[in-house]
Design an enzyme around this catalytic site. Structure first.
Site, PDB file in Angstrom:
ATOM      1  N   SER A   6       0.877  -1.171   0.000  1.00 28.84           N
ATOM      2  CA  SER A   6       0.000   0.000   0.000  1.00 28.84           C
ATOM      3  C   SER A   6       0.913   1.218   0.000  1.00 28.84           C
ATOM      4  O   SER A   6       2.095   1.116   0.367  1.00 28.84           O
ATOM      5  CB  SER A   6      -0.930  -0.007   1.221  1.00 28.84           C
ATOM      6  OG  SER A   6      -0.196  -0.204   2.401  1.00 28.84           O
ATOM      7  N   GLU A   8       1.284   5.562   0.668  1.00 27.84           N
ATOM      8  CA  GLU A   8       0.697   6.732   1.349  1.00 27.84           C
ATOM      9  C   GLU A   8       1.101   8.046   0.670  1.00 27.84           C
ATOM     10  O   GLU A   8       2.253   8.235   0.320  1.00 27.84           O
ATOM     11  CB  GLU A   8       1.196   6.715   2.801  1.00 27.84           C
ATOM     12  CG  GLU A   8       0.703   7.863   3.647  1.00 27.84           C
ATOM     13  CD  GLU A   8       1.059   7.665   5.116  1.00 27.84           C
ATOM     14  OE1 GLU A   8       0.886   6.542   5.654  1.00 27.84           O
ATOM     15  OE2 GLU A   8       1.517   8.647   5.723  1.00 27.84           O
ATOM     16  N   THR A  39      -2.963  11.231   3.925  1.00 26.80           N
ATOM     17  CA  THR A  39      -2.863  11.713   5.306  1.00 26.80           C
ATOM     18  C   THR A  39      -3.855  12.856   5.565  1.00 26.80           C
ATOM     19  O   THR A  39      -4.417  13.452   4.639  1.00 26.80           O
ATOM     20  CB  THR A  39      -1.430  12.187   5.653  1.00 26.80           C
ATOM     21  OG1 THR A  39      -1.106  13.281   4.796  1.00 26.80           O
ATOM     22  CG2 THR A  39      -0.433  11.071   5.493  1.00 26.80           C
ATOM     23  N   ALA A  42      -3.349  17.733  11.185  1.00 24.02           N
ATOM     24  CA  ALA A  42      -3.754  17.854  12.580  1.00 24.02           C
ATOM     25  C   ALA A  42      -4.936  18.799  12.738  1.00 24.02           C
ATOM     26  O   ALA A  42      -4.995  19.838  12.090  1.00 24.02           O
ATOM     27  CB  ALA A  42      -2.576  18.367  13.388  1.00 24.02           C
ATOM     28  N   HIS A  67      -6.784   8.975   5.927  1.00 16.73           N
ATOM     29  CA  HIS A  67      -6.415   8.948   7.338  1.00 16.73           C
ATOM     30  C   HIS A  67      -7.392   9.886   8.046  1.00 16.73           C
ATOM     31  O   HIS A  67      -7.860  10.860   7.457  1.00 16.73           O
ATOM     32  CB  HIS A  67      -4.996   9.467   7.550  1.00 16.73           C
ATOM     33  CG  HIS A  67      -3.940   8.604   6.931  1.00 16.73           C
ATOM     34  ND1 HIS A  67      -2.664   8.529   7.422  1.00 16.73           N
ATOM     35  CD2 HIS A  67      -3.973   7.771   5.857  1.00 16.73           C
ATOM     36  CE1 HIS A  67      -1.959   7.690   6.684  1.00 16.73           C
ATOM     37  NE2 HIS A  67      -2.722   7.227   5.715  1.00 16.73           N
ATOM     38  N   GLY A  98      -3.491  11.517  16.111  1.00 19.05           N
ATOM     39  CA  GLY A  98      -2.912  12.736  15.544  1.00 19.05           C
ATOM     40  C   GLY A  98      -2.204  13.541  16.607  1.00 19.05           C
ATOM     41  O   GLY A  98      -2.131  13.143  17.780  1.00 19.05           O
ATOM     42  N   ASP A  99      -1.650  14.664  16.202  1.00 16.11           N
ATOM     43  CA  ASP A  99      -0.938  15.571  17.117  1.00 16.11           C
ATOM     44  C   ASP A  99      -1.525  16.953  16.952  1.00 16.11           C
ATOM     45  O   ASP A  99      -1.743  17.399  15.826  1.00 16.11           O
ATOM     46  CB  ASP A  99       0.548  15.627  16.757  1.00 16.11           C
ATOM     47  CG  ASP A  99       1.212  14.283  16.965  1.00 16.11           C
ATOM     48  OD1 ASP A  99       1.156  13.777  18.095  1.00 16.11           O
ATOM     49  OD2 ASP A  99       1.766  13.756  15.983  1.00 16.11           O
ATOM     50  N   ALA A 113      -6.478   7.220  20.171  1.00 15.28           N
ATOM     51  CA  ALA A 113      -6.989   6.596  18.943  1.00 15.28           C
ATOM     52  C   ALA A 113      -7.999   5.480  19.234  1.00 15.28           C
ATOM     53  O   ALA A 113      -8.924   5.268  18.447  1.00 15.28           O
ATOM     54  CB  ALA A 113      -5.826   6.061  18.112  1.00 15.28           C
ATOM     55  N   TYR A 135       3.939   1.175  16.752  1.00 13.54           N
ATOM     56  CA  TYR A 135       5.262   1.799  16.934  1.00 13.54           C
ATOM     57  C   TYR A 135       6.295   0.784  17.432  1.00 13.54           C
ATOM     58  O   TYR A 135       6.480   0.616  18.649  1.00 13.54           O
ATOM     59  CB  TYR A 135       5.153   2.981  17.922  1.00 13.54           C
ATOM     60  CG  TYR A 135       4.204   4.039  17.423  1.00 13.54           C
ATOM     61  CD1 TYR A 135       4.658   5.087  16.636  1.00 13.54           C
ATOM     62  CD2 TYR A 135       2.835   3.949  17.675  1.00 13.54           C
ATOM     63  CE1 TYR A 135       3.779   6.029  16.124  1.00 13.54           C
ATOM     64  CE2 TYR A 135       1.939   4.877  17.169  1.00 13.54           C
ATOM     65  CZ  TYR A 135       2.423   5.919  16.396  1.00 13.54           C
ATOM     66  OH  TYR A 135       1.551   6.839  15.887  1.00 13.54           O
ATOM     67  N   HIS A 139       6.178   4.903  20.665  1.00  8.21           N
ATOM     68  CA  HIS A 139       5.732   6.272  20.396  1.00  8.21           C
ATOM     69  C   HIS A 139       6.483   7.223  21.334  1.00  8.21           C
ATOM     70  O   HIS A 139       6.661   6.916  22.518  1.00  8.21           O
ATOM     71  CB  HIS A 139       4.216   6.358  20.633  1.00  8.21           C
ATOM     72  CG  HIS A 139       3.641   7.679  20.268  1.00  8.21           C
ATOM     73  ND1 HIS A 139       3.486   8.709  21.171  1.00  8.21           N
ATOM     74  CD2 HIS A 139       3.207   8.165  19.074  1.00  8.21           C
ATOM     75  CE1 HIS A 139       2.962   9.758  20.548  1.00  8.21           C
ATOM     76  NE2 HIS A 139       2.781   9.449  19.292  1.00  8.21           N
ATOM     77  N   LYS A 155      -6.324  -0.465  21.005  1.00 11.17           N
ATOM     78  CA  LYS A 155      -6.845   0.004  19.710  1.00 11.17           C
ATOM     79  C   LYS A 155      -7.326  -1.168  18.864  1.00 11.17           C
ATOM     80  O   LYS A 155      -8.342  -1.092  18.197  1.00 11.17           O
ATOM     81  CB  LYS A 155      -5.740   0.715  18.911  1.00 11.17           C
ATOM     82  CG  LYS A 155      -5.372   2.057  19.393  1.00 11.17           C
ATOM     83  CD  LYS A 155      -4.501   2.813  18.411  1.00 11.17           C
ATOM     84  CE  LYS A 155      -3.067   2.369  18.390  1.00 11.17           C
ATOM     85  NZ  LYS A 155      -2.164   3.364  17.794  1.00 11.17           N
ATOM     86  N   PHE A 206      13.306  14.593  11.133  1.00 12.35           N
ATOM     87  CA  PHE A 206      11.959  14.034  11.237  1.00 12.35           C
ATOM     88  C   PHE A 206      11.963  12.793  12.130  1.00 12.35           C
ATOM     89  O   PHE A 206      11.068  12.589  12.946  1.00 12.35           O
ATOM     90  CB  PHE A 206      11.481  13.702   9.814  1.00 12.35           C
ATOM     91  CG  PHE A 206      10.039  13.321   9.732  1.00 12.35           C
ATOM     92  CD1 PHE A 206       9.054  14.153  10.235  1.00 12.35           C
ATOM     93  CD2 PHE A 206       9.663  12.120   9.157  1.00 12.35           C
ATOM     94  CE1 PHE A 206       7.716  13.805  10.168  1.00 12.35           C
ATOM     95  CE2 PHE A 206       8.326  11.749   9.082  1.00 12.35           C
ATOM     96  CZ  PHE A 206       7.358  12.602   9.593  1.00 12.35           C
ATOM     97  N   HIS A 256       3.952  -1.054   3.593  1.00 10.21           N
ATOM     98  CA  HIS A 256       3.241   0.209   3.373  1.00 10.21           C
ATOM     99  C   HIS A 256       4.308   1.279   3.128  1.00 10.21           C
ATOM    100  O   HIS A 256       5.139   1.542   3.998  1.00 10.21           O
ATOM    101  CB  HIS A 256       2.411   0.554   4.623  1.00 10.21           C
ATOM    102  CG  HIS A 256       1.683   1.859   4.532  1.00 10.21           C
ATOM    103  ND1 HIS A 256       0.474   2.002   3.889  1.00 10.21           N
ATOM    104  CD2 HIS A 256       1.986   3.104   5.005  1.00 10.21           C
ATOM    105  CE1 HIS A 256       0.052   3.255   3.982  1.00 10.21           C
ATOM    106  NE2 HIS A 256       0.967   3.947   4.651  1.00 10.21           N
TER     107      HIS A 256
END
Ligand code: FAD
Length: 276
Positions: A6, A8, A39, A42, A67, A98-99, A113, A135, A139, A155, A206, A256
């Site tokens: 997949s 993104e 995506t 926020a 998303h 999200g943030d 979530a 994660y 996270h 979740k 990042f 992904h």
């Protein structure tokens, strides 16, 4: 055997970006991805743009997965978005917390979530297939690895069908995470998120922010290339292809790609994987 993939995208900000993404998508379509995801900014900042790209992808005959993040949102606004997606024939959502953008007060009605997953299930039953985030290197805001794993299990138990991981460059972190999740009764596929490497400086920044580790040996090598973008690209392609091979050989159910709206690296990696 064919690898399920997949891919993104993020929603472009300009008409030129939208046009460029159409071309990128045409090229990536040759890889026959299971779905393209888009995506969501926020606090709903890309609501219209995300929806526009998703509608285009669906009109082109692909499975499109928006998303959807819940932090800072009300139940009513999420309900409206779900209705829009249902009406547009969308069948899959990547459900996230999200943030919040810095400076935005937390006035929303969701905290995590798992609450969004529960809400989507309560509102729309089994209409949507739901993906959640995982994660393998934890996270960045998690109190402990154990807390983060428990949050992931919550979740999934709230009704997720599948998970996509944050990107990582250490295959063992993924295998360890999958083993731990399986031991806690998680049976859904956990798809590794793959970040092809375009440049090093931005990636390093990042990665620090999102908690993805770039191993020292890779970091040192990238640093040694300085501005030599050809060497960075060649080395990045080698390490990411090797990572994908290890993951697939170790039982990863698919890949992904975080393609950053570019077709080149993802296509090359898939070509190399296919030729093995
Ligand atoms: P959660 O699962 O809610 O977890 C967030 C944090 O809270 C974790 O530290 C967790 O351990 C902790 N936690 C969870 N439940 C509890 C609890 N009950 N008590 C205490 N702590 C708890 N961001 C975007 O803005 N837009 C996107 O489109 C987007 N797409 C993404 C796609 C993927 C595949 C991934 C991996 C990430 C994506 N992100 C996106 C980033 C994501 O929104 C951030 O990582 C965000 O900080 C966490 O979202 P989550 O859904 O994983 O949150």
């Amino acid at each position: 055997m064919k690898t399920e993939i997949s891919i993104e995208f993020f929603p472009p900000q300009t008409p030129e970006g939208v046009e460029k993404l159409r071309v990128t998508r045409q090229k990536l379509a040759e890889l026959k991805p299971e779905f393209f995801s888009v995506t969501y900014g926020a606090g709903g900042s890309t609501r219209e743009r995300t929806f526009a790209v998703v509608k285009e992808i669906a009109a082109e005959g692909f499975d499109a997965a928006p998303h959807l993040s819940c932090i800072g949102s009300s139940r009513e606004s999420i309900r409206e978005i779900l209705a829009e997606y249902k009406e547009a024939g969308i069948k899959r959502i990547v459900a996230l917390r999200g943030d919040l953008p810095s400076g935005m007060a937390e006035t929303g009605e969701f905290r995590y979530a798992n609450e969004l997953v529960e809400f989507i299930r309560a509102e729309t039953g089994d209409h949507f297939s739901l993906e959640v985030a995982a994660y393998p290197e934890w996270h960045p805001q998690a109190k402990s690895p154990k807390d983060d794993l428990d949050a992931f299990v919550r979740k999934v138990k709230a009704g997720a069908n599948s998970a996509i991981t944050q990107y990582f460059y250490n295959a063992d972190a993924y295998f360890h995470f999958v083993d731990e999740a399986r031991a806690l009764g998680v049976e859904v596929p956990i798809i590794p998120g793959i970040m092809p490497i375009v440049g090093f400086t931005k990636l390093a920044r990042f990665s620090d922010a999102c908690g993805a580790d770039i191993p020292r040996w890779m970091r040192k090598k990238f640093e040694s290339f300085g501005d030599d973008s050809d060497s960075i690209r060649a080395f990045g392609l080698d390490v990411v292809t090797e990572l994908c091979e290890r993951l697939l050989q170790g039982g990863a159910p698919g890949l992904h790609f975080y393609c950053m709206n570019q077709a080149g690296l993802t296509t090359e990696i898939c070509k190399r994987l296919g030729s093995k």
